[in-house]
Structure formats: C-alpha cells, structure tokens
Enzyme design. Structure first.
Site, PDB file in Angstrom:
ATOM      1  CG  ASP A 173      -0.474  -0.487  -7.155  1.00  0.00           C
ATOM      2  OD1 ASP A 173      -0.561  -0.671  -8.377  1.00  0.00           O
ATOM      3  OD2 ASP A 173       0.051   0.534  -6.657  1.00  0.00           O
ATOM      4  CB  CYS A 183       3.175   1.571 -12.693  1.00  0.00           C
ATOM      5  SG  CYS A 183       4.614   1.349 -11.658  1.00  0.00           S
ATOM      6  CG  ASP A 222       7.301 -10.891   2.858  1.00  0.00           C
ATOM      7  OD1 ASP A 222       6.505 -10.821   1.898  1.00  0.00           O
ATOM      8  OD2 ASP A 222       8.485 -11.273   2.737  1.00  0.00           O
ATOM      9  CB  SER A 236      -1.590   6.883  -4.475  1.00  0.00           C
ATOM     10  OG  SER A 236      -0.218   7.077  -4.393  1.00  0.00           O
ATOM     11  CE  LYS A 237      -2.493   2.309  -7.865  1.00  0.00           C
ATOM     12  NZ  LYS A 237      -1.153   2.886  -7.525  1.00  0.00           N
ATOM     13  N   PRO A 276       3.104   4.447  -0.976  1.00  0.00           N
ATOM     14  CG  PRO A 276       3.450   6.550  -1.976  1.00  0.00           C
ATOM     15  CD  PRO A 276       3.496   5.066  -2.262  1.00  0.00           C
ATOM     16  CB  ALA A 329      -0.935  -0.001   1.204  1.00  0.00           C
TER      17      ALA A 329
HETATM   18  C1  LIG Z   1       3.878   0.028  -6.614  1.00  0.00           C
HETATM   19  S1  LIG Z   1       4.274   0.249  -4.955  1.00  0.00           S
HETATM   20  C2  LIG Z   1       2.682   0.440  -4.222  1.00  0.00           C
HETATM   21  C3  LIG Z   1       2.091   1.797  -4.458  1.00  0.00           C
HETATM   22  C4  LIG Z   1       0.833   2.010  -3.629  1.00  0.00           C
HETATM   23  N1  LIG Z   1      -0.144   0.974  -3.879  1.00  0.00           N
HETATM   24  C5  LIG Z   1       0.210   3.361  -3.913  1.00  0.00           C
HETATM   25  O1  LIG Z   1      -0.731   3.437  -4.710  1.00  0.00           O
HETATM   26  O2  LIG Z   1       0.648   4.357  -3.313  1.00  0.00           O
HETATM   27  C6  LIG Z   1       4.696  -1.354  -4.443  1.00  0.00           C
HETATM   28  C7  LIG Z   1       4.910  -1.497  -2.948  1.00  0.00           C
HETATM   29  O3  LIG Z   1       5.161  -2.899  -2.688  1.00  0.00           O
HETATM   30  C8  LIG Z   1       5.918  -2.960  -1.505  1.00  0.00           C
HETATM   31  N2  LIG Z   1       6.437  -4.329  -1.374  1.00  0.00           N
HETATM   32  C9  LIG Z   1       7.523  -4.892  -1.962  1.00  0.00           C
HETATM   33  N3  LIG Z   1       7.668  -6.165  -1.555  1.00  0.00           N
HETATM   34  C10 LIG Z   1       6.643  -6.419  -0.701  1.00  0.00           C
HETATM   35  C11 LIG Z   1       6.256  -7.552   0.066  1.00  0.00           C
HETATM   36  N4  LIG Z   1       6.958  -8.688   0.028  1.00  0.00           N
HETATM   37  N5  LIG Z   1       5.162  -7.452   0.844  1.00  0.00           N
HETATM   38  C12 LIG Z   1       4.443  -6.302   0.910  1.00  0.00           C
HETATM   39  N6  LIG Z   1       4.777  -5.191   0.210  1.00  0.00           N
HETATM   40  C13 LIG Z   1       5.854  -5.250  -0.586  1.00  0.00           C
HETATM   41  C14 LIG Z   1       6.958  -1.872  -1.709  1.00  0.00           C
HETATM   42  O4  LIG Z   1       7.524  -1.483  -0.483  1.00  0.00           O
HETATM   43  C15 LIG Z   1       6.123  -0.770  -2.381  1.00  0.00           C
HETATM   44  O5  LIG Z   1       5.700   0.170  -1.438  1.00  0.00           O
END
Ligand SMILES: C[S@@+](CC[C@H](N)C(=O)[O-])C[C@H]1O[C@@H](n2cnc3c(N)ncnc32)[C@H](O)[C@@H]1O
Length: 315
Positions: free
Chosen positions: A190, A243, A171, A125-126, A123, A121
């Site tokens: 996302d 994205c 995680d 936005s969604k 930072p 989630a």
């Molecule tokens: C594309 S960004 C998400 C953007 C967010 N949904 C938004 O709209 O603001 C992907 C996110 O996945 C997180 N991430 C990476 N590996 C992860 C894991 N194993 N479990 C949970 N989150 C993870 C990252 O820290 C990052 O914040």
C-alpha cells in the site's frame, strides 16, 4: 473542510490532465473532492461480537450503515462524540478506517495460516484488518521505514490485539535482502503516494501536486513494488494499492511488475463500483490487461479515491 475548493489550488496542468482522463465527469470529481468524507469504522471480530457492538453503539446514539464490501465495516452517519474518544475504541473493538481503505485487504483475501508481508504498513489500518481476516493464525510481517510511524503501527497492533503480527523497521526497497526471495504466500504494498484520492480529507495534496513530484514518487513506488514482488513465492498473490488517481503511480507501476512476469488477476469484491485501469495514458501504453486493475473514484461510492491491482507470480 467542505464547500468550494479555493481558487488557485488547482494547477492548470492538473485540470488539463484530469479533464482528459474524466471528460464531463471532471466537475463531478471536483465536487466530491470538496466534500468532507463520511467517517467509518472497522469492527474487530476477534475481540467482540460485531452485532453486540453495533447494538451498543446504536443504543448510545450512533447511526451506522453497513459497508457492502467488508462484513465488519460500517459508515458512521452520526454519533454523539469523536470516534477515537470512546472506550470501545481504546479497547480495540473497532478501528477508525475509511471505507475505501478496507478494499485492498478484501482483494488480497488473506487466509489463516499463511505467511504474509505488508511492506509499507504504518499506521496499520490494513495490517490489523489482514490479521483479523487471518483469525490471528499464521504470520503477518508489518514493515515500515519511518520510525515515528512505526510507533503508531505498534500501538495499533497492540490495541487491536493482533497476535500474529511482527512489526519491523526497514527500507522496503531492500525487502528481498531483509526477508528473503520467494518466501511469502501473499504480499501487500500500500504504497506511499501523492494522496490525490485523499483530497476530501485535506486539500494539501492538491497544493503539493506537480508532474515533477508525481514522477519522483513513482520511481520510489516502482522500486518498492519490484522488491515486494521478489519476496513473493511462485503461485503467490500480491496487492499493489495507492490512494491516488495518478496513472504514473498506478498503472505504470503495475506495468513494471508485468514486465517482471506478473499476471494481473481480476479482483473479486462485492457491492463496490469500480472502473477498469487505463490501457494507456499520454504517450504510455500499459497494455490491455490493465483493465483488470481497479480505479475507484471518490464519486463512485462516496469514498476516498483508490487504485488496487491484484497480481499473481507464475509457478
Ligand atoms: C499509504 S501509507 C501506508 C498506510 C498503511 N498501509 C495503512 O493502511 O495504515 C505509506 C507508508 O509507506 C511508508 N514508506 C515510505 N517509504 C518507504 C520505504 N522505502 N520502505 C517502507 N515503507 C515506506 C510510509 O512511512 C507510510 O507509512
């Protein structure tokens, strides 16, 4: 960042793959990748009357244009200062969010009173958009693995006043163990990705791109997507989004969910140009139903690139 993409940044294998994917449109994709994105905001209707804010910003010299697929989204054509510097931003009356990033919550259709999980989630936005679409009623769990990014998520949740959001750090691959199996009405993943759709923001994603890095992140995406799907109630809906434009990070991941029994639904969204997902790519067959997933190229709506799939868990 605008103009020509520097020579040498595009790897020959990238060009080969994307020419095969897009044919004559490959050059058009590159020209959009080289163009600065149009900034946009998402008005928070839980804190302010949207028309009031639009009038106020217009009086102060901002030129706004409505985004067709989200009622409270506006592109900012021009304005007197940085969008993050205004008191309206500090007060959480709007969130600076790219227009294409508003698509996945619209496809998810969150309703007040539901129990929803946003597994990656930060930072926020969604997550904050979803909370607003729920009128702050029901429960949204906004989770992320990265503590520093969770700080930004918590700050945004607080600024936007998202009263029905609980922030967690874990995680996502262990989501069913942490949150339970078959518990959420709706789930959004996302996913972390190679960010090719974001090249308009920074050319770094092009520099980092390689088939090896795509394969590595695809493995993580499949694990996260399977875990997210396991937390969904039978009859529930899940959105998988990235994205990026990479089939191995998009259709391939969704194909893995279909193999677990997920049914792909056709998204409902107005005013957005999108292309059907790929039925196959290189030597992979993803299946005909993949046409119901959405590919949004930067040149389609003058946005970042996105991929969005809507999945239903059978009852
Ligand atoms: C594309 S960004 C998400 C953007 C967010 N949904 C938004 O709209 O603001 C992907 C996110 O996945 C997180 N991430 C990476 N590996 C992860 C894991 N194993 N479990 C949970 N989150 C993870 C990252 O820290 C990052 O914040």
């Amino acid at each position: 960042m605008s103009g020509e993409i520097p020579e040498g940044l595009i790897k020959p294998e990238f060009e080969r793959r994307y020419r095969e994917l897009l044919g004559d449109e490959y050059e058009l994709l590159l020209s959009f990748m080289a163009k600065k994105p149009i900034p946009s905001i998402r008005i928070n209707p839980m804190k302010v009357e949207p028309e009031w804010l639009v009038d106020k910003l217009s009086e102060e010299g901002w030129e706004l244009e409505r985004i067709p697929w989200y009622d409270y989204g506006c592109r900012v054509i021009r304005g007197p200062e940085r969008l993050g510097n205004t008191p309206w931003h500090q007060l959480g009356l709007y969130y600076v969010q790219e227009a294409a990033s508003m698509i996945p919550p619209v496809v998810l259709r969150p309703e007040p009173g539901l129990k929803i999980l946003d597994l990656a989630a930060s930072p926020g936005s969604k997550a904050t958009q979803i909370a607003e679409m729920m009128s702050f009623k029901g429960l949204l769990i906004a989770n992320d693995v990265n503590p520093a990014r969770v700080d930004a998520l918590a700050a945004n949740v607080q600024r936007m006043g998202s009263l029905n959001v609980v922030v967690t750090i874990s995680d996502g691959r262990r989501a069913p163990q942490k949150f339970g199996y078959n518990v959420f009405d709706k789930v959004i993943l996302d996913a972390p990705c190679s960010s090719l759709g974001e090249v308009r923001r920074s050319w770094g994603a092009l520099a980092r791109w390689s088939p090896k890095s795509v394969n590595k992140i695809s493995k993580l995406q499949v694990s996260l997507a399977k875990a997210a799907y396991q937390t969904l109630k039978p009859g529930g809906l899940m959105v998988y989004s990235t994205c990026t434009l990479e089939p191995k990070e998009n259709e391939w991941v969704v194909y893995n969910l279909v193999r677990m029994g997920a049914i792909i639904e056709k998204p409902e969204i107005r005013g957005l140009k999108w292309r059907p997902g790929l039925e196959g790519w290189m030597n992979w067959e993803f299946g005909k139903e993949m046409k119901r997933t959405m590919r949004v190229y930067p040149q389609d709506n003058d946005t970042l690139g996105f991929y969005v799939a809507l999945l239903k868990k059978p009852t």
